[in-house]
Design a protein around this motif. Structure first.
Motif, PDB file in Angstrom:
ATOM      1  N   ARG A 147       0.077  -8.109  -4.326  1.00  0.00           N
ATOM      2  CA  ARG A 147      -1.083  -8.240  -3.440  1.00  0.00           C
ATOM      3  C   ARG A 147      -2.396  -8.451  -4.181  1.00  0.00           C
ATOM      4  N   GLU A 182      -3.112   1.393  -5.827  1.00  0.00           N
ATOM      5  CA  GLU A 182      -2.115   1.283  -4.766  1.00  0.00           C
ATOM      6  C   GLU A 182      -1.376   2.621  -4.667  1.00  0.00           C
ATOM      7  N   ASN A 197      -2.414 -10.193   2.078  1.00  0.00           N
ATOM      8  CA  ASN A 197      -2.286  -9.500   3.368  1.00  0.00           C
ATOM      9  C   ASN A 197      -0.866  -9.051   3.684  1.00  0.00           C
ATOM     10  N   PHE A 198       0.022  -9.069   2.707  1.00  0.00           N
ATOM     11  CA  PHE A 198       1.358  -8.509   2.936  1.00  0.00           C
ATOM     12  C   PHE A 198       1.209  -7.035   3.300  1.00  0.00           C
ATOM     13  N   THR A 199       1.925  -6.607   4.303  1.00  0.00           N
ATOM     14  CA  THR A 199       1.849  -5.216   4.744  1.00  0.00           C
ATOM     15  C   THR A 199       2.651  -4.310   3.808  1.00  0.00           C
ATOM     16  N   ASP A 200       2.460  -3.010   3.968  1.00  0.00           N
ATOM     17  CA  ASP A 200       3.278  -2.061   3.202  1.00  0.00           C
ATOM     18  C   ASP A 200       4.763  -2.265   3.493  1.00  0.00           C
ATOM     19  N   GLN A 201       5.084  -2.609   4.748  1.00  0.00           N
ATOM     20  CA  GLN A 201       6.492  -2.848   5.080  1.00  0.00           C
ATOM     21  C   GLN A 201       7.019  -4.097   4.372  1.00  0.00           C
ATOM     22  N   ASP A 202       6.187  -5.135   4.292  1.00  0.00           N
ATOM     23  CA  ASP A 202       6.572  -6.334   3.543  1.00  0.00           C
ATOM     24  C   ASP A 202       6.889  -5.981   2.095  1.00  0.00           C
ATOM     25  N   TYR A 242      -0.633 -13.681  -0.934  1.00  0.00           N
ATOM     26  CA  TYR A 242       0.136 -12.506  -0.551  1.00  0.00           C
ATOM     27  C   TYR A 242      -0.741 -11.277  -0.312  1.00  0.00           C
TER      28      TYR A 242
END
Length: 296
Positions: free
Chosen positions: A105, A31, A126-131, A124
């Motif tokens: 993630r 990541e 598919n949580f975005t970077d913003q999430d 989780y």
């Protein structure tokens, strides 16, 4: 030495080799550091939707918020959610946002070990970077609690965490969060929440003998929840046959009160008390809209 001694010996050596290879087998992907600015309020909201407070707080023992330790009794042993406070020794005080992203993630610890699936990380993915940035910002506001969560009380062979690598390879699937073009924005928002953050099928789906959800039976209910509880079917057909409406379901997720005047009990009461009761009316309506109208 008899011939079968050689066969047994060769089998043992081969088995040891498989175990060693599995232990050494790297999992997950790296990541990159997330440089996005996080929104504390949005992160707190997402943490509520994701059940973080309910699972990682030992309310019965008067534990501090997110300090972990609430026992989760299963057929495989008793698991204790970890401390998620900013404590450097027992919490996430020494983590980086990349460590946090990998944990949330991918279900992998900063040391590279797989987490047990009692942690609902598969939802989780598919949580975005913003999430992730928002959640991380919210967790940075949690006061440090210098108390370790108890060690899992899990018998052999389930205490061999490396075995989770094989479990992941066999059963880890992507969450069903992709939007559908022919559906409304409200329906798609509900699909994202129900199959992602709110992880409804974690409880409302039958599991196989090794604790993996049976995807074909998603939302069909589960009579063997941890601690001996049960979760009913929340498939659209079953909800409709019982007289539920979108408004009824949205209200129940807010209040814990069913159309008959009964109240949710057990783990669902905790889901409402510490999670869905904090969600917006729009999101609760979206979740109810999706649950009352899908093809499952």
């Amino acid at each position: 030495m008899r011939w079968w001694h050689w066969i047994i010996g060769a089998g043992c050596v081969g088995g040891i080799g498989v175990v060693a290879a599995t232990i050494a087998w790297p999992i997950g992907a790296s990541e990159t550091e997330i440089s996005l600015a996080g929104d504390v309020d949005r992160g707190s909201y997402l943490a509520r939707a994701s059940g973080c407070i309910a699972c990682h707080t030992n309310f019965e023992s008067g534990g501090a918020p997110l300090a972990g330790g609430a026992p989760l009794k299963t057929d495989f042993g008793t698991f204790y959610p970890p401390n998620l406070t900013t404590d450097a020794e027992h919490g996430m005080g020494n983590w980086t946002v990349a460590d946090f992203a990998r944990a949330v993630r991918q279900g992998i610890s900063p040391d590279g070990d797989p987490y047990y699936p009692t942690f609902t990380y598969p939802f989780y993915t598919n949580f975005t970077d913003q999430d992730i940035a928002d959640l991380w910002s919210a967790f940075q506001t949690v006061p440090a609690v210098n108390v370790p969560a108890p060690a899992h009380d899990v018998p052999f062979p389930f205490d061999q965490r490396w075995g989770m690598k094989l479990w992941r390879a066999a059963f880890l699937t992507e969450p069903f969060t992709a939007p559908e073009a022919e559906k409304s924005d409200v329906w798609n928002r509900g699909k994202l929440l129900v199959n992602g953050a709110a992880h409804c099928s974690a409880c409302h789906t039958t599991r196989n003998v090794v604790g993996a959800r049976i995807v074909a039976e998603r939302f069909s209910g589960n009579d063997a929840l941890p601690g001996g509880g049960k979760a009913p079917s929340i498939r659209s057909g079953d909800l409709l046959s019982e007289g539920w409406t979108v408004d009824d379901l949205a209200y129940a997720l807010r209040s814990g009160i069913t159309p008959s005047g009964d109240v949710f009990g057990g783990s669902m009461a905790e889901v409402v008390r510490y999670g869905t009761s904090f969600l917006s009316d729009a999101d609760l309506t979206a979740m109810a809209t999706y649950l009352m109208d899908n093809d499952i």
